[in-house]
Design a protein around this motif. Structure first.
Motif, PDB file in Angstrom:
ATOM      1  N   SER B 207     -48.386  68.471 -14.961  1.00  0.00           N
ATOM      2  CA  SER B 207     -47.407  68.855 -16.092  1.00  0.00           C
ATOM      3  C   SER B 207     -46.302  67.516 -16.138  1.00  0.00           C
ATOM      4  N   ARG B 208     -46.171  66.726 -15.174  1.00  0.00           N
ATOM      5  CA  ARG B 208     -45.305  65.756 -15.137  1.00  0.00           C
ATOM      6  C   ARG B 208     -46.022  64.513 -14.450  1.00  0.00           C
ATOM      7  N   VAL B 209     -45.796  63.329 -14.733  1.00  0.00           N
ATOM      8  CA  VAL B 209     -46.497  62.150 -14.195  1.00  0.00           C
ATOM      9  C   VAL B 209     -45.277  61.175 -13.947  1.00  0.00           C
ATOM     10  N   ALA B 210     -45.394  61.001 -12.650  1.00  0.00           N
ATOM     11  CA  ALA B 210     -44.324  59.951 -12.107  1.00  0.00           C
ATOM     12  C   ALA B 210     -45.048  58.595 -11.904  1.00  0.00           C
ATOM     13  N   ILE B 211     -44.655  57.419 -12.513  1.00  0.00           N
ATOM     14  CA  ILE B 211     -45.502  56.308 -12.000  1.00  0.00           C
ATOM     15  C   ILE B 211     -44.900  55.414 -11.065  1.00  0.00           C
ATOM     16  N   MET B 212     -45.464  55.231  -9.942  1.00  0.00           N
ATOM     17  CA  MET B 212     -44.755  54.688  -8.867  1.00  0.00           C
ATOM     18  C   MET B 212     -45.260  52.932  -8.732  1.00  0.00           C
ATOM     19  N   ALA B 213     -44.174  52.188  -8.212  1.00  0.00           N
ATOM     20  CA  ALA B 213     -44.481  50.665  -8.270  1.00  0.00           C
ATOM     21  C   ALA B 213     -43.471  50.370  -7.228  1.00  0.00           C
ATOM     22  N   HIS B 214     -43.768  49.555  -6.283  1.00  0.00           N
ATOM     23  CA  HIS B 214     -43.086  48.919  -5.294  1.00  0.00           C
ATOM     24  C   HIS B 214     -42.075  50.034  -4.719  1.00  0.00           C
ATOM     25  N   GLY B 215     -42.597  50.972  -4.314  1.00  0.00           N
ATOM     26  CA  GLY B 215     -41.868  51.961  -3.608  1.00  0.00           C
ATOM     27  C   GLY B 215     -40.977  52.784  -4.370  1.00  0.00           C
ATOM     28  N   ARG B 216     -40.854  52.848  -5.599  1.00  0.00           N
ATOM     29  CA  ARG B 216     -40.085  53.825  -6.466  1.00  0.00           C
ATOM     30  C   ARG B 216     -40.608  54.357  -7.727  1.00  0.00           C
ATOM     31  N   ILE B 217     -40.035  55.274  -8.179  1.00  0.00           N
ATOM     32  CA  ILE B 217     -40.582  55.819  -9.466  1.00  0.00           C
ATOM     33  C   ILE B 217     -40.030  54.888 -10.565  1.00  0.00           C
ATOM     34  N   VAL B 218     -40.973  54.189 -11.363  1.00  0.00           N
ATOM     35  CA  VAL B 218     -40.478  53.356 -12.315  1.00  0.00           C
ATOM     36  C   VAL B 218     -40.412  54.119 -13.736  1.00  0.00           C
ATOM     37  N   HIS B 219     -41.189  55.305 -13.907  1.00  0.00           N
ATOM     38  CA  HIS B 219     -41.165  55.722 -15.079  1.00  0.00           C
ATOM     39  C   HIS B 219     -41.750  57.310 -14.922  1.00  0.00           C
ATOM     40  N   GLU B 220     -41.224  58.231 -15.650  1.00  0.00           N
ATOM     41  CA  GLU B 220     -41.601  59.474 -15.708  1.00  0.00           C
ATOM     42  C   GLU B 220     -42.051  60.041 -16.816  1.00  0.00           C
ATOM     43  N   THR B 221     -43.071  60.727 -17.095  1.00  0.00           N
ATOM     44  CA  THR B 221     -43.504  60.957 -18.544  1.00  0.00           C
ATOM     45  C   THR B 221     -44.236  62.528 -18.368  1.00  0.00           C
ATOM     46  N   ALA B 222     -44.309  63.197 -19.531  1.00  0.00           N
ATOM     47  CA  ALA B 222     -44.828  64.579 -19.429  1.00  0.00           C
ATOM     48  C   ALA B 222     -46.433  64.080 -19.462  1.00  0.00           C
ATOM     49  N   GLY B 223     -46.940  64.995 -18.843  1.00  0.00           N
ATOM     50  CA  GLY B 223     -48.435  64.895 -18.738  1.00  0.00           C
ATOM     51  C   GLY B 223     -49.157  65.276 -20.125  1.00  0.00           C
ATOM     52  N   ASP B 224     -50.360  64.863 -20.161  1.00  0.00           N
ATOM     53  CA  ASP B 224     -50.928  65.270 -21.488  1.00  0.00           C
ATOM     54  C   ASP B 224     -51.433  66.699 -21.552  1.00  0.00           C
ATOM     55  N   THR B 225     -50.774  67.375 -22.539  1.00  0.00           N
ATOM     56  CA  THR B 225     -50.809  68.736 -22.459  1.00  0.00           C
ATOM     57  C   THR B 225     -52.290  69.278 -23.344  1.00  0.00           C
ATOM     58  N   GLY B 226     -52.956  68.250 -23.893  1.00  0.00           N
ATOM     59  CA  GLY B 226     -54.058  68.472 -24.455  1.00  0.00           C
ATOM     60  C   GLY B 226     -53.925  68.647 -26.133  1.00  0.00           C
ATOM     61  N   ALA B 227     -52.595  68.654 -26.438  1.00  0.00           N
ATOM     62  CA  ALA B 227     -52.257  68.423 -27.983  1.00  0.00           C
ATOM     63  C   ALA B 227     -52.284  67.079 -28.207  1.00  0.00           C
ATOM     64  N   THR B 228     -52.972  66.623 -29.654  1.00  0.00           N
ATOM     65  CA  THR B 228     -52.827  65.442 -30.266  1.00  0.00           C
ATOM     66  C   THR B 228     -51.447  65.200 -30.537  1.00  0.00           C
ATOM     67  N   ARG B 229     -50.795  64.286 -30.327  1.00  0.00           N
ATOM     68  CA  ARG B 229     -49.523  63.905 -30.777  1.00  0.00           C
ATOM     69  C   ARG B 229     -49.705  62.905 -31.879  1.00  0.00           C
ATOM     70  N   ARG B 230     -50.482  62.123 -32.188  1.00  0.00           N
ATOM     71  CA  ARG B 230     -50.466  61.375 -33.292  1.00  0.00           C
ATOM     72  C   ARG B 230     -52.094  61.300 -33.804  1.00  0.00           C
ATOM     73  N   LEU B 231     -51.778  61.262 -35.168  1.00  0.00           N
ATOM     74  CA  LEU B 231     -53.320  61.321 -35.903  1.00  0.00           C
ATOM     75  C   LEU B 231     -53.471  60.272 -36.838  1.00  0.00           C
ATOM     76  N   ARG B 232     -54.739  59.736 -36.980  1.00  0.00           N
ATOM     77  CA  ARG B 232     -54.920  58.643 -37.825  1.00  0.00           C
ATOM     78  C   ARG B 232     -55.658  58.979 -38.891  1.00  0.00           C
ATOM     79  N   ILE B 233     -55.399  58.836 -40.111  1.00  0.00           N
ATOM     80  CA  ILE B 233     -56.352  58.995 -41.408  1.00  0.00           C
ATOM     81  C   ILE B 233     -56.450  58.017 -42.162  1.00  0.00           C
ATOM     82  N   GLU B 234     -57.609  58.039 -42.763  1.00  0.00           N
ATOM     83  CA  GLU B 234     -58.159  56.840 -43.868  1.00  0.00           C
ATOM     84  C   GLU B 234     -58.528  57.397 -44.975  1.00  0.00           C
ATOM     85  N   CYS B 235     -57.975  57.206 -46.069  1.00  0.00           N
ATOM     86  CA  CYS B 235     -58.173  57.802 -47.526  1.00  0.00           C
ATOM     87  C   CYS B 235     -58.677  56.697 -48.296  1.00  0.00           C
TER      88      CYS B 235
END
Lengths: 250, 312
Positions: B207-235
Motif C-alpha cells: 500500500s506504500r512503497v519506500a525507496i531506499m538508497a544509501h541507508g535512508r528512505i529517499v522517496h515514498e510513494t503509494a503502491g499501485d492500487t490497480g487503477a489506471t491513473r493515466r490513459l492514452r487515446i488516439e483518434c
C-alpha cells in the motif's frame, strides 16, 4: 523459565535425531565398560595378595576411582563434540535469528542450550556410575566415596559443557568449535604440569585434575565444588555476554 | 483496508547503524499502521536487511529508537517481540523437525502452552497451505514450501507486526503469486513490512512503497492500487480538448501529438464507459486506447538519481 525448557527440549530432540548422539553414547558406554571390566579383572588378580579382611575397602580404590578418571577423560573428548553445534550451527543456519526475534532473553537461550547439553552429559555419567554400583551385588562399596565421585563427574561435566558452549557461541563453524573446546579443556586439564613440584599454586588451583583428584578420594571440599561451579557460571555468563554483544557488533 | 485504524503499530525514528566506517543505515524513520503493507524497495546493499534486522531486535541500532505495539524494543524487548513476526532472508528452519513440530516450537517460544501451540500450528498450516507436508521434515521440503514455512513461522503467534525479508526470492512465478496473495491476506489484521528489490512485486503488494538508497528512505510513494491513473487515446477525427475535459473522471488533458491525448484520471470515478460512448456517438474515429502506467520504475530510478536507460 518455560522458554528455557522449550529450547532445551528442541535441542535434545535434534541431538537424538542425529546419529552422532547415539554413536557418542554407545562409544562412551563401550569405553567405560571396557575400562571398568579391566579394572575389575585387575582387582580380582590382586585380591589374593591383600591382607585378610582388607578387600572390601580396596574395591573403591582399585576399581571405582580409576574408572571414574577414565570417564572424565571420555568427557574431555565427548563434550566438545556434543556441544559444537549448539550455537555455532544456529548461527550458520540462521536459526539464531528466530530465537533472537522471539520474546526470549539471551540468558534463556544460553540456559536452554546448556540444559540440553547437561542432560546428555549427565546421562553418560549416570551410565558410568551404574557400572561400579553393580559391584554392590557382590561386595561392599564405600558409597560415600562413590557419591563423591559421581558429584565430581557431574560438576566436571557442567564445567566442560559451559566452556564448550561458550566456544560454540564464538563461531559459525561447529567443527572449529569442537577443536577449540577440546584444546581449551585439555589446557585446563594439564595446566598444573606447568607448576610441577609446588602443591598449591595458582596453576595447580586452575587445573581440573587437582580438584577432581580430591573429590575422587572422597574429600568433598567446598573449595573444589566452588571451583567447578565458578568455572561453569563464568562461562555461561560469557556466553550470554557474547550473544548480547553480537547484536551490537553485527 | 483504506480506513485508518488507530496508531502505527511499528514506529522507528532516526535509526542509524554503522559497520566500521560504512554507514549502512543513516537516519531512517518509518511507521506502519495495522492493515498497511510497506514495501522497502532498494538495490542490493541499500541497507534493507540491516534495517529489518534492527526492527526485529537482531541488531542494536547505534542511534534512534523503535516502538513495536507501544513498547520500546531496547527497553522492554520481550513485550515488543511478543508482537513481532520475522522472516529473515533465509527461512530459519531446523531440518530435524517436522513442519508441525517446528511450528509448535515457534509458538511455544512465544509463550504458548502445549495445547494452544498445537492448535496454532494446525491453523497456521492450513492458512499457509502446508497441510500436505505437515508431517515431513523441514529439511526435506522444496524451496517453495520452505519459504512458506518461513512465513508460517512468522505468523504462528498472530503478531501485530510482520517483517518479511525478501519473501519471494528463489520462488517460481506461480509461487510468487500465491506468496504475494498470502502477504496481502496477512495485512488484514497486522502491519506488514516487506523488503524487496523487485519493482513489480513492490508495486502489486504494497500500500506504500519506500525507496531506499544509501541507508535512508529517499522517496515514498503509494503502491499501485490497480487503477489506471493515466490513459492514452488516439483518434483519427479528434474532438476538442475541452470536450474531453468535460467527461467526469478526467482531471486534465494533454496533447502529445495531433490526435493523441494523454488523460489524467481522477481517483474517484472511472471515465472509461463514458469515454467510449462519446467516442462512438460523436464519431472520433478512436483507434487506440491504452493505460499509461506511471511506472514505479521511473520513480525508482529518479529517486536513485539514475535516468531510465542508464541502469544496467
Amino acid at each position: 523459565m518455560r522458554a528455557v525448557l522449550v529450547i532445551a527440549g528442541r535441542d535434545l530432540r535434534a541431538l537424538f535425531r542425529s546419529p552422532l548422539a547415539w554413536l557418542l553414547l554407545a562409544g562412551a558406554s563401550f569405553v567405560t565398560a571396557w575400562v571398568f571390566l579391566w579394572f575389575v579383572q585387575g582387582f580380582m588378580a590382586t585380591v589374593p595378595h591383600l591382607p585378610p579382611g582388607e578387600h572390601n575397602t580396596g574395591v573403591t580404590d582399585l576399581v571405582v576411582s580409576p574408572t571414574f578418571i577414565w570417564v572424565a577423560l571420555v568427557l574431555v573428548v565427548l563434550t566438545p563434540l556434543l556441544a559444537m553445534r549448539l550455537l555455532a550451527e544456529e548461527r550458520r543456519s540462521g536459526t539464531l535469528r528466530l530465537l533472537r526475534s522471539a520474546p526470549v532473553s539471551a540468558t534463556a537461550i544460553v540456559l536452554g542450550k546448556f540444559l540440553a547439553l547437561l542432560s546428555m552429559l549427565w546421562l553418560i555419567v549416570a551410565i558410568a556410575a551404574a557400572m561400579p554400583l553393580s559391584l554392590e551385588l557382590g561386595t561392599t562399596l564405600d558409597l560415600g566415596r562413590l557419591g563423591a565421585g559421581v558429584l565430581a563427574l557431574a560438576l566436571l561435566a557442567a564445567a566442560f559443557g559451559a566452556i564448550s558452549l561458550f566456544i560454540s557461541s564464538l563461531t559459525r563453524q561447529p567443527l572449529l568449535a569442537a577443536f577449540a573446546s577440546f584444546g581449551a579443556i585439555l589446557l585446563l586439564w594439564i595446566i598444573n604440569l606447568a607448576a610441577s613440584g609446588a602443591t598449591i599454586s595458582g596453576f595447580g588451583w586452575l587445573a581440573f585434575q587437582t580438584h577432581l583428584d580430591a573429590l575422587l578420594r572422597g574429600l568433598v571440599d567446598t573449595q573444589d565444588v566452588a571451583y567447578f561451579l565458578i568455572l561453569t557460571l563464568l562461562f555461561l555468563g560469557l556466553s550470554v555476554w557474547r550473544l548480547d554483544a553480537e547484536r551490537l557488533e553485527g | 483496508m483504506s480506513t485508518e485504524r488507530s496508531e502505527p503499530v511499528i514506529h522507528a525514528e532516526h535509526l542509524e547503524r554503522r559497520y566500521g566506517r560504512l554507514r549502512a543505515v543513516a537516519g531512517l524513520s518509518l511507521s506502519v499502521k495495522r492493515g498497511e503493507i510497506l514495501a522497502l524497495l532498494g538495490p542490493n546493499g541499500a541497507g534493507k536487511t540491516t534495517t529489518l534486522s534492527m526492527l526485529t531486535g537482531n541488531l542494536a541500532p547505534h542511534a534512534g529508537r523503535i516502538l513495536i505495539a507501544g513498547y520500546d524494543l531496547a527497553e522492554s524487548p520481550r513485550q515488543a517481540k511478543r508482537a513481532l513476526g520475522y522472516l529473515p532472508e533465509i527461512p530459519p528452519l531446523y531440518p530435524e523437525l517436522t513442519v508441525t513440530e517446528y511450528l509448535r516450537f515457534c509458538a511455544r517460544l512465544h509463550g504458548y502452552g502445549r495445547k494452544d501451540a498445537r492448535t496454532a500450528a494446525t491453523a497456521t498450516c492450513a492458512r499457509c497451505g502446508l497441510e500436505e507436508v505437515a508431517s515431513r521434515l523441514t529439511g526435506h521440503l522444496s524451496k517453495g514450501y520452505q519459504q512458506r514455512l518461513g512465513i508460517a513461522q512468522a505468523i504462528v503467534h498472530r503478531p501485530e507486526v510482520i517483517v518479511l525479508d525478501e519473501p519471494t526470492v528463489g520462488l517460481d512465478p506461480v509461487q510468487i503469486r500465491s506468496t504475494l496473495a498470502l502477504i496481502r491476506d496477512l495485512a488484514a489484521d497486522a502491519a506488514v513490512i516487506v523488503s524487496t528489490h523487485l519493482l513489480n512485486e513492490a508495486a502489486t503488494v504494497a500500500s506504500r512503497v519506500a525507496i531506499m538508497a544509501h541507508g535512508r528512505i529517499v522517496h515514498e510513494t503509494a503502491g499501485d492500487t490497480g487503477a489506471t491513473r493515466r490513459l492514452r487515446i488516439e483518434c483519427a477525427r479528434p474532438p476538442a480538448r475541452d470536450r474531453l475535459a468535460r467527461i467526469k473522471g478526467i482531471k486534465s488533458v494533454e496533447t502529445t501529438a495531433p490526435g493523441v491525448f494523454v488523460l489524467e484520471l481522477s481517483a474517484d470515478s472511472d471515465p472509461h464507459a463514458e469515454l467510449l460512448r462519446s467516442a462512438v456517438e460523436e464519431d472520433w474515429g478512436l483507434t487506440a486506447m491504452a493505460a499509461v502506467h506511471t511506472s514505479l520504475e521511473d520513480t525508482f530510478l529518479a529517486a536513485l538519481g539514475t535516468r531510465p536507460g542508464e541502469a544496467a
